[in-house]
Enzyme design. Structure first.
Site, PDB file in Angstrom:
ATOM      1  N   HIS A  55       0.826  -1.203   0.000  1.00 54.95           N
ATOM      2  CA  HIS A  55       0.000   0.000   0.000  1.00 54.95           C
ATOM      3  C   HIS A  55       0.869   1.264   0.000  1.00 54.95           C
ATOM      4  CE1 HIS A  55      -3.747   2.233   1.109  1.00 54.95           C
ATOM      5  NE2 HIS A  55      -2.859   3.096   1.590  1.00 54.95           N
ATOM      6  N   GLU A  56       1.773   1.363   0.960  1.00 54.75           N
ATOM      7  CA  GLU A  56       2.628   2.553   1.041  1.00 54.75           C
ATOM      8  C   GLU A  56       3.585   2.609  -0.153  1.00 54.75           C
ATOM      9  OE1 GLU A  56       1.586   4.621   3.026  1.00 54.75           O
ATOM     10  OE2 GLU A  56       0.403   3.300   4.324  1.00 54.75           O
ATOM     11  N   HIS A  83       1.859   4.451  -2.920  1.00 57.68           N
ATOM     12  CA  HIS A  83       1.999   5.898  -2.718  1.00 57.68           C
ATOM     13  C   HIS A  83       3.400   6.344  -3.132  1.00 57.68           C
ATOM     14  CE1 HIS A  83      -1.767   6.768  -0.767  1.00 57.68           C
ATOM     15  NE2 HIS A  83      -1.561   5.936   0.228  1.00 57.68           N
ATOM     16  N   GLU A  90      -4.435   7.751  -3.533  1.00 60.54           N
ATOM     17  CA  GLU A  90      -4.884   6.537  -2.871  1.00 60.54           C
ATOM     18  C   GLU A  90      -5.192   5.428  -3.871  1.00 60.54           C
ATOM     19  OE1 GLU A  90      -5.932   4.224   0.561  1.00 60.54           O
ATOM     20  OE2 GLU A  90      -4.712   6.005   0.212  1.00 60.54           O
TER      21      GLU A  90
END
Length: 505
Positions: free
Chosen positions: A270-271, A274, A300
């Site tokens: 997830h990160e 980003h 996102e």
């Protein structure tokens, strides 16, 4: 030496502002990772100084004069016809940011930073002790600050629109409410279909997994995604986050739980999503809107794209499960099909960041509905725990036994970020729509991913999303990429098709 054009001069000033902001981000990153606890008061002063200086530059007469030479501040009419289309888009973004910043007094910014820095520290202590009342006075200040900020910024129909625009330009409550209502109905209907079905076994994911070994596996994932140690780093925090300070300085964090190996893995994916967005923004335009994420919803979408649309697929684990087994031999007897079913189990739970794909958006809609009431003034800080629990029961059929598992779980409110949460749902919707286009362009994507090839994904996202910065609005970008305006339908279609196969309903 030729005299610099107004655009070049504004770019230089903008880069100085962005650099000051990045200093503040670095201080925030350090606060969550390595800062001694007793340094919080001094950190508050440091951060306040950096952010207030950046704000002063944003609304300075020099910035305004340069901007006015390029665009009419009232009508948004471009004055310099020699500008390229991307430069015109940058100038319009600067105008938007200037008009927004100029509405917020410098004294407000300084008090805001001090308040949120102290509130973040108070939240951390309150969460650990499960004592909402100690955080409530800080949250009450945050609420009043946000209500005042909405008034400063101005709005046409709803005060929440003013805050929402800071994170998702042009989005409004009027658009969100029907979109989220339709999504809520679709998700709850899907949950009802899944509820009576036998749940896959995921007990093998709840064993002891050595934290150091988990962290070592993170390097395998990040390298495969396209990160280099020379331009990024990963650290451990209570609440995972990513701060892309510069394309050559991407700071990511994760949370490691000894009895849940997938928590860390999905956090890193997830990160990492980003981080790739920040890493692949045009370096040559750093300091201008052309090297900034268009919105938090689109940002996102990149993290959810990697975490869910890639990281939860059978193809992904066809390659990475053997490598995970090398690190953790206790998984050797687990088959690929068993593993894939286990990591996609659907079960209402208390923690948003640990939620499955179906219930995750319901967690966020809950927060949006509470924030909307807060900014309207129909809900106060002391009432949040009870309304939170009521909505959890209504949306997910469960009630948190403690506030640490309920309204104290997220750091966002302590940071002052109201209007932020809806971007998490928008990220899911954008990601689903973007993925449809990606899969159309790469019908063989599963075969490539199963071989461990992920760079073609990064390249596609860079070409279609990252390279543009803020050249287009979120609405314009999603239409440019997919040919259609934002809709909840691609996301619901994806979830129904996927989970029908897993649960055989």
């Amino acid at each position: 030496m030729a005299k610099k054009t107004p655009y070049e001069q504004l770019s230089e000033l903008s880069k100085e502002i962005v650099t000051w902001s990045s200093i503040s981000y670095l201080l925030e990153w350090d606060q969550e990772t390595y800062m001694p606890k007793e340094a919080i008061e001094f950190r508050s002063s440091q951060n306040s100084l950096a952010m207030s200086h950046a704000h002063k530059l944003k609304i300075s007469s020099k910035f305004k004069k340069l901007l006015e030479s390029l665009i009419d501040l009232e009508t948004a009419e471009i004055k310099d016809s020699s500008l390229s289309d991307p430069q015109k888009a940058a100038v319009k973004a600067w105008r938007h940011d200037y008009l927004t910043a100029s509405k917020i007094p410098a004294t407000f910014v300084k008090k805001w930073v001090t308040t949120t820095t102290q509130a973040s520290s108070a939240w951390s202590k309150a969460k650990k002790s499960n004592h909402f009342k100690t955080f409530a006075p800080h949250l009450d200040k945050i609420i009043r600050f946000n209500q005042k900020k909405a008034e400063h910024l101005g709005y046409k129909k709803h005060p929440y629109d003013a805050l929402l625009d800071l994170f998702e330009p042009e989005m409004t409550v009027e658009e969100l409410v029907p979109l989220f209502e339709s999504l809520k109905i679709g998700l709850k209907t899907l949950l009802q279909k899944i509820h009576p079905c036998p749940k896959p076994d995921n007990g093998f994911l709840k064993q002891h997994f050595d934290p150091a070994t988990q962290f070592a596996f993170n390097s395998i994932l990040l390298t495969a995604m396209g990160f280099q140690k020379e331009t990024s780093r990963l650290d451990i925090t209570m609440h995972p986050f990513c701060i892309p300070m510069h394309p050559t300085d991407i700071r990511m964090t994760t949370r490691i739980q000894e009895d849940d190996v997938m928590s860390n893995i999905f956090s890193v994916l997830h990160e990492g999503g980003h981080g790739l967005y920040g890493k692949n923004l045009p370096l040559e335009h750093f300091g201008t809107p052309l090297s900034e994420a268009v919105s938090l919803g689109i940002d996102e979408s990149q993290s959810r794209f990697w975490e869910t649309r890639i990281g939860r697929t059978r193809a992904f684990w066809q390659h990475f499960l053997p490598e995970l087994k090398e690190k953790f031999p206790q998984l050797n007897s687990v088959t690929l099909d068993q593993f894939h079913a286990a990591i996609n189990i659907v079960e209402p739970s208390f923690i948003r960041v640990e939620a499955d794909e179906i219930t995750y958006s319901l967690h966020v809609i809950l927060r949006f509905e509470i924030e909307k009431m807060i900014i309207e003034g129909s809900l106060t800080a002391k009432d949040i725990p009870s309304i939170w629990n009521q909505k959890m029961e209504e949306l997910l059929g469960i009630t948190p036994p403690t506030d640490a598992l309920g309204c104290l779980q997220d750091i966002h409110w302590s940071m002052g970020s109201m209007g932020y949460f809806p971007t998490y749902v928008l990220g899911n919707l954008y990601a689903a729509q973007i993925f449809e286009k990606f899969a159309h362009d790469h019908p063989e994507w599963e075969t490539k991913v199963a071989s461990g090839n992920l760079h073609f994904i990064t390249d596609w996202l860079k070409t279609h999303i990252h390279q543009y910065g803020r050249q287009y609005s979120p609405h314009e970008l999603i239409i440019k990429v997919t040919g259609n305006p934002l809709s909840e339908k691609p996301f619901l279609n994806y979830l129904n098709e996927k989970y029908q196969k897993i649960y055989n309903f």
